[in-house]
Design a protein around this motif. Structure first.
Motif, PDB file in Angstrom:
ATOM      1  N   LEU A  18      -8.015   2.484  -4.851  1.00  0.00           N
ATOM      2  CA  LEU A  18      -9.238   2.422  -4.398  1.00  0.00           C
ATOM      3  C   LEU A  18      -9.886   3.851  -4.662  1.00  0.00           C
ATOM      4  O   LEU A  18     -11.226   4.186  -4.982  1.00  0.00           O
ATOM      5  N   GLY A  19      -9.122   4.910  -4.573  1.00  0.00           N
ATOM      6  CA  GLY A  19      -9.699   6.203  -4.674  1.00  0.00           C
ATOM      7  C   GLY A  19     -10.161   6.273  -5.970  1.00  0.00           C
ATOM      8  O   GLY A  19     -10.948   6.899  -6.314  1.00  0.00           O
ATOM      9  N   VAL A  20      -9.204   6.003  -6.871  1.00  0.00           N
ATOM     10  CA  VAL A  20      -9.589   6.182  -8.371  1.00  0.00           C
ATOM     11  C   VAL A  20     -10.697   5.280  -8.649  1.00  0.00           C
ATOM     12  O   VAL A  20     -11.765   5.542  -9.665  1.00  0.00           O
ATOM     13  N   TYR A  21     -10.757   4.132  -8.004  1.00  0.00           N
ATOM     14  CA  TYR A  21     -11.787   3.091  -8.465  1.00  0.00           C
ATOM     15  C   TYR A  21     -13.193   3.626  -7.979  1.00  0.00           C
ATOM     16  O   TYR A  21     -14.156   3.661  -8.843  1.00  0.00           O
ATOM     17  N   VAL A  22     -13.190   4.071  -6.835  1.00  0.00           N
ATOM     18  CA  VAL A  22     -14.449   4.672  -6.338  1.00  0.00           C
ATOM     19  C   VAL A  22     -14.875   5.754  -7.165  1.00  0.00           C
ATOM     20  O   VAL A  22     -16.109   6.018  -7.435  1.00  0.00           O
ATOM     21  N   PHE A  58     -13.539  -1.765   8.552  1.00  0.00           N
ATOM     22  CA  PHE A  58     -12.962  -2.923   9.242  1.00  0.00           C
ATOM     23  C   PHE A  58     -11.519  -2.875   9.393  1.00  0.00           C
ATOM     24  O   PHE A  58     -10.836  -2.969  10.401  1.00  0.00           O
ATOM     25  N   ASN A  59     -10.927  -2.537   8.284  1.00  0.00           N
ATOM     26  CA  ASN A  59      -9.419  -2.092   8.394  1.00  0.00           C
ATOM     27  C   ASN A  59      -9.013  -0.788   9.086  1.00  0.00           C
ATOM     28  O   ASN A  59      -8.250  -0.738   9.841  1.00  0.00           O
ATOM     29  N   GLY A  60     -10.099  -0.019   9.136  1.00  0.00           N
ATOM     30  CA  GLY A  60     -10.118   1.512   9.947  1.00  0.00           C
ATOM     31  C   GLY A  60     -10.108   0.882  11.476  1.00  0.00           C
ATOM     32  O   GLY A  60      -9.234   1.252  12.239  1.00  0.00           O
ATOM     33  N   ALA A  95     -18.603  -3.410  -0.958  1.00  0.00           N
ATOM     34  CA  ALA A  95     -17.571  -4.173  -0.555  1.00  0.00           C
ATOM     35  C   ALA A  95     -16.205  -3.332   0.069  1.00  0.00           C
ATOM     36  O   ALA A  95     -15.750  -3.711   1.061  1.00  0.00           O
ATOM     37  N   VAL A  96     -15.864  -2.364  -0.735  1.00  0.00           N
ATOM     38  CA  VAL A  96     -14.614  -1.621  -0.642  1.00  0.00           C
ATOM     39  C   VAL A  96     -15.198  -0.815   0.633  1.00  0.00           C
ATOM     40  O   VAL A  96     -14.201  -0.777   1.766  1.00  0.00           O
ATOM     41  N   LEU A 115      -9.814  -7.836  -0.252  1.00  0.00           N
ATOM     42  CA  LEU A 115      -9.942  -7.090  -1.306  1.00  0.00           C
ATOM     43  C   LEU A 115      -9.320  -7.561  -2.641  1.00  0.00           C
ATOM     44  O   LEU A 115      -9.890  -7.545  -3.739  1.00  0.00           O
ATOM     45  N   ALA A 116      -8.303  -7.880  -2.737  1.00  0.00           N
ATOM     46  CA  ALA A 116      -7.544  -8.680  -3.762  1.00  0.00           C
ATOM     47  C   ALA A 116      -8.205  -9.739  -4.481  1.00  0.00           C
ATOM     48  O   ALA A 116      -8.359  -9.805  -5.496  1.00  0.00           O
ATOM     49  N   THR A 117      -8.619 -10.711  -3.583  1.00  0.00           N
ATOM     50  CA  THR A 117      -9.677 -11.866  -3.814  1.00  0.00           C
ATOM     51  C   THR A 117     -10.892 -11.392  -4.763  1.00  0.00           C
ATOM     52  O   THR A 117     -11.128 -11.818  -5.780  1.00  0.00           O
ATOM     53  N   LEU A 118     -11.545 -10.470  -4.195  1.00  0.00           N
ATOM     54  CA  LEU A 118     -12.734  -9.844  -4.759  1.00  0.00           C
ATOM     55  C   LEU A 118     -12.426  -9.359  -6.262  1.00  0.00           C
ATOM     56  O   LEU A 118     -13.248  -9.472  -7.241  1.00  0.00           O
ATOM     57  N   ALA A 119     -11.243  -8.550  -6.251  1.00  0.00           N
ATOM     58  CA  ALA A 119     -11.060  -7.813  -7.390  1.00  0.00           C
ATOM     59  C   ALA A 119     -10.704  -8.848  -8.602  1.00  0.00           C
ATOM     60  O   ALA A 119     -10.969  -9.062  -9.712  1.00  0.00           O
ATOM     61  N   PHE A 120      -9.718  -9.966  -8.189  1.00  0.00           N
ATOM     62  CA  PHE A 120      -9.530 -11.167  -9.059  1.00  0.00           C
ATOM     63  C   PHE A 120     -10.577 -11.793  -9.434  1.00  0.00           C
ATOM     64  O   PHE A 120     -10.394 -12.468 -10.636  1.00  0.00           O
ATOM     65  N   THR A 121     -11.465 -11.902  -8.853  1.00  0.00           N
ATOM     66  CA  THR A 121     -12.745 -12.882  -9.181  1.00  0.00           C
ATOM     67  C   THR A 121     -13.781 -12.055  -9.864  1.00  0.00           C
ATOM     68  O   THR A 121     -14.976 -12.787 -10.133  1.00  0.00           O
TER      69      THR A 121
END
Length: 412
Positions: free
Chosen positions: A41-45, A120-122, A113-114, A100-106
């Motif tokens: 996620l760090g690299v993605y953002v 919420f994960n926090g 979204a991240v 998150l994985a589902t969003l990435a795959f689709t």
């Protein structure tokens, strides 16, 4: 070397307790997945936005909920079975990672979204951490507490080593989605581990609960009355604001300062883990030789200068070497402060004291990583982060000057 043989060494005594080994092993698997996600996620953002402020802001969202939810988590964990509480929280984190994985795959993954899911994960993470810390403290006798806290930091940093190592080839081969999917499945390991632990009895001297707010307030009062505990909490907050942001800003340092890619970011993250792992092997012997208080004092004094050297490293290989040392010093500092908090806390209030330290650590980190990221966009990464590290040295000197007058703490 088996856990039994390791437990004969000062740093590894906690491995002599079966329940601790089970929870430690399950948490390691989960942390590997978590650090794979951090790198991805760090690299993605950073790649999508090109802004240190966004990278720091996303990292901050994972910990900012601590200001409200960590005290609540501490109060709840001192009321209920900590095993079940932790298991429910980790299952919720698995669902979020799966989303998150589902969003990435689709093809629907986006920075907003991240940000939302990280928030919420926090929330779930900070609810669970006081219970986890108190559970760990209850799995070993008090004389093995320093070993348990140090090994918990070791486990976290092993994940920091192995996670990035696995994340890079998986990112190259399958993309962000597969990394996020692995993280979702990894939460099941810690869920299963905590459910194998024998239930912990509440202290017979524990007073009946008077309500959540009263329970939270009592934890603050107990912490404030104990000078040694309070100074440890202040040091933790200062460290979180001024030094700990080096964790969340690794992608910025690798991509923006050195012009490298995800591989460089993962190597820096792994080097911190290697340093922490090396320190965990030595910390028990150092604590026995110097005394825990002297070791903690020395570590806090050198942490700022070491962090400054990392940020001012002119080349990536020198930054890697500095990160190795920084990882070792940071691990000893965080384990020493965590041990001080738990050893001073009454057992029936362990989760509430842990929640207070989590508030200060997580809120301090959230503020620090966002502010340093925002300032770095305007003033440059190196000047901002190195100055913050030097400021921590000043704070450490001030706290060290207060301790002899206000805290006459015998070695325990």
């Amino acid at each position: 070397m088996t856990a039994r043989r390791l437990s004969s060494l000062p740093s590894f005594r906690a491995f002599g307790h079966r329940d601790f080994v089970a929870v430690w092993s399950g948490a390691l698997v989960s942390n590997i997945g978590a650090w794979m996600e951090v790198v991805a996620l760090g690299v993605y953002v950073t790649a999508v936005t090109g802004k240190a402020e966004w990278t720091g802001g996303i990292a901050a969202l994972t910990y900012l909920p601590s200001v409200v939810l960590s005290p609540l988590g501490g109060a709840l964990a001192d009321r209920f079975d900590r095993r079940i509480f932790i298991a429910l929280c980790t299952l919720a984190q698995a669902v979020l990672a799966g989303t998150l994985a589902t969003l990435a795959f689709t093809g629907h993954l986006s920075v907003p979204a991240v940000a939302v899911i990280s928030f919420f994960n926090g929330c779930v993470h900070v609810l669970a951490m006081p219970a986890y810390t108190a559970l760990i403290a209850g799995l070993v006798p008090r004389e093995d507490l320093h070993s348990a806290m140090s090994l918990t930091s070791t486990q976290f940093n092993l994940g920091r080593i192995l996670g990035p190592m696995l994340a890079v080839p998986l990112l190259a081969a399958g993309g962000v989605g597969w990394v996020l999917a692995f993280n979702a499945v990894s939460f099941l390991a810690v869920t299963g581990a905590v459910m194998t632990v024998r239930p912990q009895r509440r202290s017979a001297s524990a007073a009946p609960s008077r309500g959540l707010w009263a329970d939270i307030s009592e934890g603050v009062r107990v912490s404030r009355r104990d000078s040694a505990l309070w100074l440890a909490l202040v040091a933790m907050f200062a460290m979180a604001v001024l030094v700990t942001p080096f964790i969340g800003l690794v992608p910025v340092f690798a991509l923006k300062v050195f012009g490298q890619d995800a591989t460089a970011a993962s190597v820096l993250v792994s080097m911190q883990g290697v340093g922490a792992l090396a320190a965990s092997v030595m910390v028990g012997s150092l604590a026995e030789r110097w005394g825990r208080q002297r070791l903690l004092d020395t570590t806090l004094l050198v942490l700022g200068p070491v962090a400054a050297l990392y940020w001012l490293s002119p080349t990536l290989p020198l930054a890697m070497a500095a990160m190795l040392v920084l990882g070792a010093v940071y691990m000893v500092a965080i384990a020493g402060l965590g041990t001080r908090c738990q050893e001073r806390a009454p057992r029936e209030m362990a989760a509430r004291v842990s929640s207070l330290s989590a508030v200060l650590l997580n809120v301090g980190y959230s503020l620090g990583v966002w502010m340093q990221g925002a300032l770095a966009d305007r003033m440059g990464v190196r000047p901002v982060t190195a100055t913050a590290a030097v400021l921590f040295l000043a704070v450490a000197v001030g706290l060290r000057a207060q301790r002899p007058r206000e805290v006459g703490v015998p070695e325990t």
